[in-house]
Design a protein around this motif. Structure first.
Motif, PDB file in Angstrom:
ATOM      1  N   ASP A   1       0.824  -1.210   0.000  1.00  0.00           N
ATOM      2  CA  ASP A   1       0.000   0.000   0.000  1.00  0.00           C
ATOM      3  C   ASP A   1       0.858   1.260   0.000  1.00  0.00           C
ATOM      4  O   ASP A   1       0.484   2.282  -0.602  1.00  0.00           O
ATOM      5  CB  ASP A   1      -0.922   0.003   1.219  1.00  0.00           C
ATOM      6  N   MET A   2       2.000   1.211   0.667  1.00  0.00           N
ATOM      7  CA  MET A   2       2.895   2.367   0.731  1.00  0.00           C
ATOM      8  C   MET A   2       3.375   2.777  -0.660  1.00  0.00           C
ATOM      9  O   MET A   2       3.302   3.951  -1.039  1.00  0.00           O
ATOM     10  CB  MET A   2       4.108   2.037   1.607  1.00  0.00           C
ATOM     11  N   ILE A   3       3.863   1.802  -1.430  1.00  0.00           N
ATOM     12  CA  ILE A   3       4.355   2.098  -2.780  1.00  0.00           C
ATOM     13  C   ILE A   3       3.196   2.514  -3.681  1.00  0.00           C
ATOM     14  O   ILE A   3       3.324   3.436  -4.493  1.00  0.00           O
ATOM     15  CB  ILE A   3       5.097   0.887  -3.365  1.00  0.00           C
ATOM     16  N   ALA A   4       2.056   1.854  -3.529  1.00  0.00           N
ATOM     17  CA  ALA A   4       0.889   2.206  -4.339  1.00  0.00           C
ATOM     18  C   ALA A   4       0.439   3.635  -4.068  1.00  0.00           C
ATOM     19  O   ALA A   4       0.022   4.352  -4.991  1.00  0.00           O
ATOM     20  CB  ALA A   4      -0.250   1.230  -4.059  1.00  0.00           C
ATOM     21  N   ALA A   5       0.545   4.086  -2.814  1.00  0.00           N
ATOM     22  CA  ALA A   5       0.140   5.454  -2.466  1.00  0.00           C
ATOM     23  C   ALA A   5       1.010   6.483  -3.167  1.00  0.00           C
ATOM     24  O   ALA A   5       0.565   7.614  -3.417  1.00  0.00           O
ATOM     25  CB  ALA A   5       0.215   5.647  -0.950  1.00  0.00           C
ATOM     26  N   MET A   6       2.236   6.104  -3.515  1.00  0.00           N
ATOM     27  CA  MET A   6       3.136   7.008  -4.231  1.00  0.00           C
ATOM     28  C   MET A   6       2.986   6.890  -5.745  1.00  0.00           C
ATOM     29  O   MET A   6       3.652   7.597  -6.494  1.00  0.00           O
ATOM     30  CB  MET A   6       4.594   6.703  -3.861  1.00  0.00           C
ATOM     31  N   GLY A   7       2.128   5.971  -6.186  1.00  0.00           N
ATOM     32  CA  GLY A   7       1.922   5.788  -7.621  1.00  0.00           C
ATOM     33  C   GLY A   7       2.798   4.728  -8.229  1.00  0.00           C
ATOM     34  O   GLY A   7       2.804   4.544  -9.455  1.00  0.00           O
ATOM     35  N   GLY A   8       3.560   3.985  -7.395  1.00  0.00           N
ATOM     36  CA  GLY A   8       4.413   2.924  -7.909  1.00  0.00           C
ATOM     37  C   GLY A   8       3.702   1.591  -7.957  1.00  0.00           C
ATOM     38  O   GLY A   8       2.564   1.446  -7.477  1.00  0.00           O
ATOM     39  N   ASN A   9       4.375   0.607  -8.546  1.00  0.00           N
ATOM     40  CA  ASN A   9       3.835  -0.753  -8.627  1.00  0.00           C
ATOM     41  C   ASN A   9       4.645  -1.650  -7.696  1.00  0.00           C
ATOM     42  O   ASN A   9       5.777  -2.032  -8.000  1.00  0.00           O
ATOM     43  CB  ASN A   9       3.937  -1.283 -10.066  1.00  0.00           C
ATOM     44  N   ALA A  10       4.069  -1.961  -6.548  1.00  0.00           N
ATOM     45  CA  ALA A  10       4.765  -2.781  -5.559  1.00  0.00           C
ATOM     46  C   ALA A  10       4.793  -4.238  -6.003  1.00  0.00           C
ATOM     47  O   ALA A  10       3.785  -4.776  -6.472  1.00  0.00           O
ATOM     48  CB  ALA A  10       4.073  -2.665  -4.205  1.00  0.00           C
ATOM     49  N   THR A  11       5.956  -4.873  -5.849  1.00  0.00           N
ATOM     50  CA  THR A  11       6.128  -6.257  -6.271  1.00  0.00           C
ATOM     51  C   THR A  11       6.765  -7.065  -5.144  1.00  0.00           C
ATOM     52  O   THR A  11       7.992  -7.067  -4.982  1.00  0.00           O
ATOM     53  CB  THR A  11       7.025  -6.348  -7.523  1.00  0.00           C
ATOM     54  N   PRO A  12       5.970  -7.774  -4.332  1.00  0.00           N
ATOM     55  CA  PRO A  12       6.563  -8.665  -3.335  1.00  0.00           C
ATOM     56  C   PRO A  12       7.350  -9.770  -4.042  1.00  0.00           C
ATOM     57  O   PRO A  12       6.877 -10.343  -5.021  1.00  0.00           O
ATOM     58  CB  PRO A  12       5.353  -9.231  -2.591  1.00  0.00           C
ATOM     59  N   MET A  13       8.549 -10.033  -3.557  1.00  0.00           N
ATOM     60  CA  MET A  13       9.428 -10.983  -4.232  1.00  0.00           C
ATOM     61  C   MET A  13      10.471 -11.496  -3.248  1.00  0.00           C
ATOM     62  O   MET A  13      10.882 -10.760  -2.336  1.00  0.00           O
ATOM     63  CB  MET A  13      10.122 -10.295  -5.413  1.00  0.00           C
ATOM     64  N   SER A  14      10.889 -12.735  -3.416  1.00  0.00           N
ATOM     65  CA  SER A  14      11.971 -13.277  -2.612  1.00  0.00           C
ATOM     66  C   SER A  14      13.222 -12.414  -2.775  1.00  0.00           C
ATOM     67  O   SER A  14      13.558 -12.000  -3.881  1.00  0.00           O
ATOM     68  CB  SER A  14      12.271 -14.718  -3.037  1.00  0.00           C
ATOM     69  N   TYR A  15      13.908 -12.170  -1.675  1.00  0.00           N
ATOM     70  CA  TYR A  15      15.079 -11.288  -1.707  1.00  0.00           C
ATOM     71  C   TYR A  15      16.154 -11.834  -2.648  1.00  0.00           C
ATOM     72  O   TYR A  15      16.854 -11.067  -3.317  1.00  0.00           O
ATOM     73  CB  TYR A  15      15.634 -11.142  -0.289  1.00  0.00           C
ATOM     74  N   GLY A  16      16.266 -13.142  -2.710  1.00  0.00           N
ATOM     75  CA  GLY A  16      17.290 -13.750  -3.554  1.00  0.00           C
ATOM     76  C   GLY A  16      17.066 -13.549  -5.044  1.00  0.00           C
ATOM     77  O   GLY A  16      17.992 -13.745  -5.847  1.00  0.00           O
ATOM     78  N   GLU A  17      15.849 -13.163  -5.428  1.00  0.00           N
ATOM     79  CA  GLU A  17      15.538 -12.977  -6.843  1.00  0.00           C
ATOM     80  C   GLU A  17      15.708 -11.529  -7.312  1.00  0.00           C
ATOM     81  O   GLU A  17      15.590 -11.238  -8.502  1.00  0.00           O
ATOM     82  CB  GLU A  17      14.093 -13.424  -7.112  1.00  0.00           C
TER      83      GLU A  17
END
Length: 362
Positions: A213-229
């Motif tokens: 929600d934080m990134i979306a509030a700034m107009g970005g596209n948040a992408t949850p992803m494994s750190y290793g990727e």
């Protein structure tokens, strides 16, 4: 053998020894095995064992400690120094050993293992603690703290004690609070100076709805992803950016794939040095005092090492050519988070006052 089993069971709390394991003891209690012998007939033997136990020195407690970080990381160094100092100052009555790189399981598993006493101590980030201690979810709100020093002031004071009480109710005794720096946005496209600069960027976040929600509030596209990727995704364009602190940005080599690091400092999440309540209660008052004092020294040491490590990492990425910029107007970012705060408070009654207390702490 059964007599020894009973001796071990009866005398263990005083002597901290186990002559035979619990399986042997339990099997000895079965009538078919004991053939009519009862605890009453074995009582004289147990009494002798208890007397002997008083005369015997207590055996050392071998503590296993969980740590997610690699060797030479600030937290790792502080934890290993904590372990050495505890062993020395308790004269070997407590012998902690730190297991690095999460070799004993991921954090969610380690939290449960520590709560039930399978692990004795650990360094936990408060981010994943929410399912166990809901109050800690407040730390995942962006821009909650003004800066890292503000977080230290809050956690070292009365509010931190309240969080420690909540954790102890769930089986984790907080000995001291560690630092984990401030997370900021880095990306391949442009410096982030205003929320509008985030618009359209694909930013990797941890798997938490608040971060999405934080990134979306700034107009970005948040992408949850494994750190290793993340590294490969940055190099191939699957991601435009991610967010983390200086040491992680550098040690992960993400700086090689991105050109801009912007000091949004949107998340500042405290960490604890915690002990399993069961392990803590087995200590004498003298050893509890020693362990707590050493843990407080470890906190001071970890924070000093964190500052040193952050500066070293900052210099490495600067030398590589990454552009680093301050964010002068964080109020513009904070204003966009207000709907998130309102929803969070509505879904978590009582947190509004806590948030105000945190923000008002000087």
């Amino acid at each position: 053998k059964c007599s020894l089993a009973v001796i071990g069971k009866v005398s263990a709390p005083a002597s901290r020894i186990q002559v035979l394991d619990m399986r042997t003891y339990n099997s000895c209690m079965k009538a078919s095995f004991i053939k009519g012998r009862t605890l009453k007939t074995l009582a004289p033997i147990a009494s002798v064992a208890a007397l002997v136990a008083i005369a015997l020195p207590a055996q050392a407690e071998d503590w296993r400690g969980w740590n997610i970080h690699p060797d030479d990381y600030p937290n790792t160094t502080a934890l290993e120094e904590f372990a050495d100092a505890v062993a020395e100052q308790t004269e070997g009555r407590v012998n902690p050993r730190v297991y690095n790189n999460a070799v004993l399981g991921d954090q969610s598993d380690a939290i449960e293992q520590t709560r039930n006493g399978a692990l004795d101590f650990a360094n936990f980030n408060m981010g994943p603690m929410g399912p166990i201690v809901p109050e800690t979810n407040v730390f995942s709100l962006p821009f909650l703290f003004n800066d890292v020093e503000h977080m230290h002031t809050v956690m070292d004071g009365e509010i931190g004690e309240r969080f420690a009480d909540a954790l102890e109710d769930k089986g984790l005794v907080v000995l001291s609070w560690f630092d984990s720096g401030a997370r900021s946005i880095y990306n391949t496209q442009r410096p982030i100076k205003t929320p509008e600069d985030v618009e359209g960027l694909k930013i990797r976040v941890m798997n938490n709805d608040l971060y999405v929600d934080m990134i979306a509030a700034m107009g970005g596209n948040a992408t949850p992803m494994s750190y290793g990727e993340v590294y490969q995704s940055l190099t191939t364009g699957v991601l435009d950016g991610a967010e983390n602190n200086y040491p992680s940005f550098e040690s992960s080599n993400h700086y090689e794939a991105t050109g801009y690091y912007s000091l949004t400092e949107h998340l500042i999440i405290p960490e604890c040095l915690c002990v399993a309540k069961s392990s803590w209660e087995e200590l004498s008052e003298e050893d509890q005092k020693i362990v707590r004092e050493v843990a407080e020294e470890a906190s001071t040491r970890q924070r000093e090492l964190w500052v040193e490590s952050s500066e070293e990492s900052r210099q490495i990425v600067l030398d590589y050519g990454v552009e680093i910029n301050e964010v002068d107007d964080k109020a513009a970012f904070q204003a966009l988070m207000e709907p998130m705060y309102e929803e969070f408070i509505a879904n978590n009654p009582g947190t509004g006052e806590l948030i105000e207390e945190i923000r008002a702490t000087e």
